[in-house]
Each structure stands twice: as structure tokens, then as C-alpha cells.
Design an enzyme around this catalytic site. Structure first.
Site, PDB file in Angstrom:
ATOM      1  CE1 TYR A   1      -0.054  -0.002   1.524  1.00  0.00           C
ATOM      2  CE2 TYR A   1      -0.176  -1.178  -0.922  1.00  0.00           C
ATOM      3  CZ  TYR A   1      -0.668  -0.929   0.228  1.00  0.00           C
ATOM      4  OH  TYR A   1      -1.906  -1.951   0.908  1.00  0.00           O
TER       5      TYR A   1
ATOM      6  CB  ALA B   1       9.221  -2.433   0.377  1.00  0.00           C
ATOM      7  CB  SER B   2       5.080  -2.180   3.846  1.00  0.00           C
ATOM      8  OG  SER B   2       4.175  -1.398   3.433  1.00  0.00           O
TER       9      SER B   2
ATOM     10  CG  ASN C   1      -7.761  -3.213   8.063  1.00  0.00           C
ATOM     11  OD1 ASN C   1      -7.911  -3.734   6.932  1.00  0.00           O
ATOM     12  ND2 ASN C   1      -8.302  -2.135   8.297  1.00  0.00           N
TER      13      ASN C   1
END
Length: 280
Positions: A184, A186-187, A120
Site C-alpha cells: 500500500y 509503495a502504491s 479516487n
């Protein structure tokens, strides 16, 4: 403000007038207190928000839980809140990719094994794409994607040595399924793809991999959405078909289901839980 957003906000005002600012949300589930007895779960980034809710759920269903965090004070507070001899914590920053295997092996020693991994931990950026720096890009990608990869690598190599079925659940994001310009997005696109690739490669080793891709959830990171309504069950989101944010307890319930043997035929799925936002 666009017309669509104005209509959404108007609908929220109507709800406030009708219900006094609160709409009751029913979140029903069967708490199977012995579902995970004898199991050990690792939940990264569990000092608050989604990670904390998932840790609480697994703990309530009989698991021993190892939680991680980047801040010792927050980690200590989380352990006090969980208040159980079946939970232990450790400092761990996912960005330390070269130490992923060392950290994971240390986590294994806390209860002698790990059966379930809920990945998480991650970082988020509110910046507009035009304001993103190289440092921002490196921090977000090195944590959310590179860090996740090397954590999953350590987990999978450990699980390959075990004959029983083991679970890896990656907490990604709805935004990893939508068009977006920034690190963000892309990640999380990468994390969703990584989940599917891992699932395909690892299923033969009795390692089942899935992902949960939440939309906006009622956590501190989204506090601007529900300012002044911190104690309310209703937190408006005009983009959602339900008109509200997803609850952490709902994500935790899905994580519990995916962690259990009930879901052993669900493999390589990125399950979006966003109140229908992605359907608009």
C-alpha cells in the site's frame, strides 16, 4: 502500549469526560451552487466514503457526475442516495488495466463529455508486511498504481483534444509521503510521483493535475477507530494535532477547490490533509 500512545489516549478520555464523548467540529464552506454548471465530472470509487462525499459536493455545485463502483448493488444504492438526474453510474474495476480506455470512453458517452476527473478508486490492506502475499502485492499495485496510470493515460489523451482547461485530481494517501514497508505504501508513493510527473508533462496541454493525500478519514474503512460513536462528529485519533479524524466533507471541499478555475495555478501538488499527523 507506548508512552506517547498512552498520553494520547489519556487526552481522549479527558475529552470524553468533558464533552460526553462528543466534540463539535465546525466545517464551514460556501456552497456555490453554480460553480460547475455545464461541467461533467468523473468520480471513480464513489459508492461510499470519500468518493461519495466528493460526488455529492460536485453535484451540489451544479456538475453532472459519473460515478463508478465495482459492485452493482452498492452502485445502485449510491445512485439512490444521490437521487439526481445529473448523476449516472457504471460498473468499473480499476484493476482491468487493459480496458481503461474502453471504460473511460463509455463514461464520456453518459453525458457527452468529461471535464473533471477525480481518481479516487483504490484498495487498502491492513496486513503486516510479513503476512503480505504475492497475490496481495499484485492486487494492490495493479489497482492503485498500474490501474491509476492507465486510467490517467486514457483521461489525458481525451483531454488533449479539448481546448479548455481540464482537471485531474488523484486521491492518494498521506502514507505515500511516509516511510512504510508494504504494497500500500509503495502504491501511494508511486501515485504521488505519478501525479507530479503527469502535471509536468500535461500542463502545456491545459491539463492541470494535482493530488489530495488524506490521513485517517471518518469512513467505514476506519470504523475500528470510532466504534460506538458512529453518529458523533468527534472521532479520536491521538496521532492528529486536532485529536480527530479528517471528515469526508473536508476532503470533498478541497477536491471542489482543485476542480475549479480558482486553482488553475496550483499544478503538480500533493496536498496532505491529515490533521497534522505527518508533522509529528
Amino acid at each position: 502500549m507506548g508512552l506517547k500512545k498512552m498520553i494520547g489516549e489519556f487526552k481522549n478520555i479527558v475529552k470524553y469526560m468533558k464533552y460526553g464523548g462528543v466534540v463539535k467540529v465546525t466545517n464551514t464552506y460556501t456552497n456555490q451552487s453554480e460553480l460547475f454548471v455545464g461541467k461533467v465530472a468523473l468520480v471513480t470509487g464513489a459508492t461510499s466514503g470519500l468518493g461519495m462525499a466528493i460526488a455529492k459536493r460536485l453535484l451540489s455545485e451544479g456538475a453532472c457526475v459519473v460515478i463508478t463502483g465495482r459492485n452493482q448493488e452498492k452502485l445502485d444504492n449510491a445512485l439512490k442516495e444521490l437521487n439526481s438526474n445529473r448523476v449516472k453510474g457504471m460498473l468499473w474495476d480499476l484493476i482491468a488495466c487493459t480496458e481503461a480506455r474502453t471504460f473511460f470512453n463509455k463514461a464520456v458517452t453518459l453525458f457527452g463529455k468529461i471535464d473533471i476527473a477525480v481518481n479516487n478508486a483504490g484498495v487498502y490492506s491492513w496486513k503486516s508486511s510479513k503476512d503480505v502475499t504475492v497475490g496481495d502485492w499484485d492486487t494492490i499495485l495493479n489497482t492503485n498504481l498500474k490501474g491509476l496510470f492507465f486510467l490517467c493515460q486514457a483521461e489525458s489523451e481525451y483531454f488533449k483534444q479539448i481546448e479548455s482547461v481540464n482537471k485531474i485530481i488523484n486521491i492518494t494517501s498521506m502514507e505515500g509521503t511516509l516511510a512504510g514497508f508494504g504494497p500500500y505504501y509503495a502504491s501511494k508513493w508511486g501515485a504521488n510521483g505519478l501525479t507530479q510527473g503527469m502535471a509536468k508533462e500535461l500542463a502545456a496541454h491545459n491539463i492541470i493535475v494535482n493530488a489530495i493525500a488524506p490521513g485517517p478519514v471518518k469512513t467505514n474503512i476506519n470504523a475500528n477507530y470510532f466504534k460506538g460513536q458512529e453518529d458523533s462528529q468527534y472521532n479520536p485519533d491521538s496521532r492528529s494535532l486536532t485529536g480527530r479524524m479528517v471528515l469526508t466533507e473536508e476532503i470533498a471541499g478541497l477536491a471542489s477547490y482543485l476542480a475549479s478555475d480558482i486553482s488553475n495555478s496550483i499544478i503538480g501538488q500533493v496536498i496532505i490533509m491529515d490533521g497534522g499527523i505527518s508533522l509529528r
